[in-house]
Design an enzyme around this catalytic site. Structure first.
Site, PDB file in Angstrom:
ATOM      1  N   CYS A 277       0.834  -1.204   0.000  1.00 48.99           N
ATOM      2  CA  CYS A 277       0.000   0.000   0.000  1.00 48.99           C
ATOM      3  C   CYS A 277       0.867   1.252   0.000  1.00 48.99           C
ATOM      4  O   CYS A 277       0.605   2.208  -0.744  1.00 48.99           O
ATOM      5  CB  CYS A 277      -0.931   0.002   1.207  1.00 48.99           C
ATOM      6  SG  CYS A 277      -2.072  -1.402   1.306  1.00 48.99           S
TER       7      CYS A 277
ATOM      8  N   GLU B  39       6.002   8.259   4.156  1.00 48.70           N
ATOM      9  CA  GLU B  39       6.075   7.189   3.149  1.00 48.70           C
ATOM     10  C   GLU B  39       7.529   6.787   2.888  1.00 48.70           C
ATOM     11  O   GLU B  39       7.904   6.433   1.777  1.00 48.70           O
ATOM     12  CB  GLU B  39       5.397   7.604   1.830  1.00 48.70           C
ATOM     13  CG  GLU B  39       4.056   8.280   1.948  1.00 48.70           C
ATOM     14  CD  GLU B  39       2.968   7.370   2.494  1.00 48.70           C
ATOM     15  OE1 GLU B  39       3.263   6.237   2.878  1.00 48.70           O
ATOM     16  OE2 GLU B  39       1.820   7.826   2.546  1.00 48.70           O
TER      17      GLU B  39
ATOM     18  N   PHE C 238      19.992  -2.242   6.341  1.00 53.00           N
ATOM     19  CA  PHE C 238      18.998  -1.577   7.175  1.00 53.00           C
ATOM     20  C   PHE C 238      19.323  -1.688   8.653  1.00 53.00           C
ATOM     21  O   PHE C 238      19.060  -0.780   9.415  1.00 53.00           O
ATOM     22  CB  PHE C 238      17.615  -2.169   6.907  1.00 53.00           C
ATOM     23  CG  PHE C 238      16.959  -1.645   5.672  1.00 53.00           C
ATOM     24  CD1 PHE C 238      16.232  -0.469   5.699  1.00 53.00           C
ATOM     25  CD2 PHE C 238      17.115  -2.304   4.459  1.00 53.00           C
ATOM     26  CE1 PHE C 238      15.639   0.025   4.550  1.00 53.00           C
ATOM     27  CE2 PHE C 238      16.529  -1.799   3.310  1.00 53.00           C
ATOM     28  CZ  PHE C 238      15.785  -0.644   3.341  1.00 53.00           C
TER      29      PHE C 238
END
Length: 398
Positions: free
Chosen positions: A251, A376, A396
């Site tokens: 999404c 986002e 990460f």
């Protein structure tokens, strides 16, 4: 053999690369419809809304946006427009050229809440929510970010547990666009079987959405906290098609695509304001547009603006072809928002002291883009997405 010079169109300062030639008549019609709506319904009022820190007519605007087919544009069926990805992108550009808060409202409604229900919901959930959301009769929000977990949603603390066929939901979400005006919240929570999504009617006991105030960015936008205190939901509130973080992240990827276009709308607004101002503002006996340093700024702004629009257009064509990768969306979001902020800051220097006035759009766009830069996915997250794609090494948690 090249065409004669007489056949060439004149140079257009507002479309120096002739990008409009890439658009179909239908593309232009969508763009012009949204541009006209934003010009008539947002631009005359947005500076006042921004100064007051509110969007008092959000429900009215949502219904109007639904009437022109701007909510859930790329989705098919259930009253959605079924537009192309490029057409949706053009709409995002025009909405953000008015204000990032308006584009954010549309993006959260369509690319997050509606997209989640359309892709991962049951047929009953789609029938219940999507037609009313497409019409703007029901506003949606999307609850993923938490007070202590933004870039690391895997560590979310919101939890849903089964109880005799129901679900009981507890937790908090933060920085949620549309939250306090939403009729349905798509909330993501940890469960015994992994991260799951729920369509939560906001009138459910135990659910509240206090609005966040004292913002200096996205002021013409509704931003809220979501609080879930023993919110009991029936079993069919679960979105059955999504298990794990892949659901909410897909999404977000859809929403980021709209930002790639939208950021260029904010940048275009600032560039055009600077160009018009430079032509009319006189210093030392002539317009400042006649000075070399000003022309250098305008040229650099135009180059980055239209490179960004070309990039957005390319990604849109790839999305329409079904070949767009998440890493490519990160490429676009990272570049276009970063360049848009630089265009806004350069425009501010051309306007001088007037650049900080709400009589001009520049400072409003610049402060809005500071939020767009980090929501986002922050700059660092998109750099690491690209870094992993380039090197094959996940940094990460390094």
């Amino acid at each position: 053999m090249s065409a004669p010079h007489a056949a060439r169109a004149p140079f257009d300062p507002h479309d120096p690369l002739g990008v409009d030639d890439l658009l179909s008549p239908e593309d232009r019609a969508v763009r012009d419809t949204v541009r006209d709506w934003a010009r008539d319904r947002v631009l005359p009022h947005v500076a006042d809304w921004y100064e007051r820190g509110e969007l008092p007519v959000i429900r009215e605007l949502a219904r109007e946006l639904g009437a022109i087919g701007a909510l859930g544009m790329p989705l098919t069926g259930y009253g959605c427009a079924g537009a192309s990805a490029v057409q949706y992108g053009l709409a995002c550009l025009e909405l953000e050229a008015a204000d990032s808060g308006i584009r954010s409202m549309v993006s959260v409604q369509g690319s997050l809440a509606m997209y989640a229900i359309h892709r991962y919901g049951s047929e009953e959930q789609r029938q219940e929510w999507l037609p009313r959301m497409a019409a703007g009769e029901v506003i949606g929000c999307f609850g993923l970010t938490e007070p202590d977990h933004g870039s690391d949603p895997a560590s979310m603390r919101t939890y849903a547990k089964r109880d005799n066929g129901d679900w009981v939901l507890n937790g908090r979400k933060m920085w949620i666009t549309n939250g306090s005006v939403a009729g349905v919240a798509v909330v993501w929570a940890q469960t015994e079987e992994g991260v799951r999504g729920f369509a939560v009617p906001t009138g459910t006991p135990g659910f509240s959405a206090p609005e966040i105030h004292h913002k200096w960015s996205l002021r013409a936008s509704v931003t809220s906290e979501l609080v879930m205190d023993d919110v009991r939901l029936p079993g069919d509130a679960l979105l059955p098609g999504a298990t794990g973080l892949g659901g909410p992240l897909s999404c977000l990827n859809h929403a980021r695509y709209g930002i790639v276009w939208g950021a260029m709308g904010a940048a275009r607004s600032c560039f055009e304001a600077a160009l018009d101002y430079a032509r009319s503002r006189e210093q030392f006996g002539r317009p400042i547009a006649g000075f070399q340093l000003t022309q250098a700024k305008l040229a650099d702004m135009a180059v980055e603006l239209h490179k960004g629009i070309l990039l957005a257009h390319h990604l849109g064509r790839r999305m329409d072809a079904g070949s767009l990768r998440p890493e490519q969306v990160s490429f676009g979001k990272l570049n276009n928002v970063r360049e848009a902020i630089e265009i806004c800051r350069t425009a501010r220097t051309i306007l001088g002291a007037n650049g900080i006035s709400l009589e001009y759009p520049v400072m409003r766009h610049a402060t809005n883009l500071e939020s767009v830069l980090t929501y986002e996915g922050t700059v660092e997250m998109h750099q690491l997405v690209l870094g992993k794609a380039l090197t094959g090494i996940d940094a990460f948690r390094g």
